[in-house]
Design an enzyme around this catalytic site. Sequence first.
Site, PDB file in Angstrom:
ATOM      1  N   GLU A  45       0.854  -1.187   0.000  1.00  0.00           N
ATOM      2  CA  GLU A  45       0.000   0.000   0.000  1.00  0.00           C
ATOM      3  C   GLU A  45       0.893   1.241   0.000  1.00  0.00           C
ATOM      4  O   GLU A  45       1.981   1.241   0.588  1.00  0.00           O
ATOM      5  CB  GLU A  45      -0.857  -0.003   1.270  1.00  0.00           C
ATOM      6  CG  GLU A  45      -1.758   1.211   1.439  1.00  0.00           C
ATOM      7  CD  GLU A  45      -2.480   1.224   2.770  1.00  0.00           C
ATOM      8  OE1 GLU A  45      -3.592   1.761   2.828  1.00  0.00           O
ATOM      9  OE2 GLU A  45      -1.923   0.683   3.759  1.00  0.00           O
ATOM     10  N   LYS A 130      -9.815   1.171  -2.107  1.00  0.00           N
ATOM     11  CA  LYS A 130      -9.941   0.694  -0.731  1.00  0.00           C
ATOM     12  C   LYS A 130     -11.316   0.998  -0.139  1.00  0.00           C
ATOM     13  O   LYS A 130     -11.770   2.152  -0.141  1.00  0.00           O
ATOM     14  CB  LYS A 130      -8.851   1.340   0.124  1.00  0.00           C
ATOM     15  CG  LYS A 130      -8.744   0.824   1.549  1.00  0.00           C
ATOM     16  CD  LYS A 130      -7.567   1.501   2.235  1.00  0.00           C
ATOM     17  CE  LYS A 130      -7.342   0.999   3.646  1.00  0.00           C
ATOM     18  NZ  LYS A 130      -6.199   1.714   4.290  1.00  0.00           N
ATOM     19  N   CYS A 177      -4.901  -3.342   3.108  1.00  0.00           N
ATOM     20  CA  CYS A 177      -4.587  -3.016   4.506  1.00  0.00           C
ATOM     21  C   CYS A 177      -5.760  -3.228   5.462  1.00  0.00           C
ATOM     22  O   CYS A 177      -6.068  -4.359   5.826  1.00  0.00           O
ATOM     23  CB  CYS A 177      -4.045  -1.590   4.587  1.00  0.00           C
ATOM     24  SG  CYS A 177      -3.121  -1.248   6.119  1.00  0.00           S
TER      25      CYS A 177
END
Length: 318
Positions: A45, A130, A177
């Site tokens: 990321e 995300k 993440c």
Amino acid sequence: MTATKLTIAAGQMCSSSSLAANARVATKLIDQAVAKNVKVLFLPEAADYISRDAAHSVQLAGESKEKFISVLQNHVKKIHDAASGEPEDKGIFVAVGVHEPAVGENAGKKVRNNQLWIDNRGEIVHTYQKLHLFDINIPNGPILKELNSVEPGQEILKPFGVNSGEYSDFSVGLAICYDIRFGELALRLRKLGANIITFPSAFTTRTGEAHWLELGKARAIDSQCYVVMAAQCGEHDVYADVEESGEGKKVRVSYGQSVIIGPWGEVVAKGDTYLERGAGEDYSELVVGEIDLEYVEKIRRDLPVFTHRRPEIFGYEV
């Protein structure tokens, strides 16, 4: 005939606020992966940059395409063009976490935290934004308000084959993440056909020490997929793009320990945890492992948990 085994790698970095420096490290990892016959490289990321604040992130996101993303695309294309073999199979495929400018009402105010899939010809063929944003204030711990600068994604990206040729049976599901804390996403990606799920990350040291490996194992066991977690590692120089010294100022620190985990929850390969980064030094590490689709099928056949699910009880299907 399609392959049942694939050599992959997680590339570990310590990105700074210098897009050019981060591109240099990322291309170095690509070259190292090619030298080890890796077919798919997963990068962390925010591989393109770690910023000082929200306004700085918006500024750097506007430069990321030219100074980082295109550099990686061109590098991958050169490798493909110089390699021998079938066009759809030769070279290397790269998954990388980056920032891109938000559009619409958030244009100029926020960025998108995306994961790109760059095919072996250097083309961006898939983009995942995300879904879950890290927005916390831990007493005596980190204060990270991702919502201040990042626009959340609105949809799951359906898993896709690595390519249309030899590696088409390897189906990749993209997440990023903090998404790893939401088991329903991994379950949905498995349901949609994934046998590899990737969580490129920049975990804090506190949450990393407590949960990093445990979360990765849990998602692998839940989904019966390989889980790949390429990580940021160490102290990030967020003043690398300016002459101003950041000495004595608060810095962002990431946990590290990039890892590839098998569908039984076993660690296939693992990198270093937090490392101090010397002034002016590039840091990177390549974590390499082989994944096996026949092993995935054996795990799923021997323990067929997805046939035992009871959606009628819970009122929803993942």
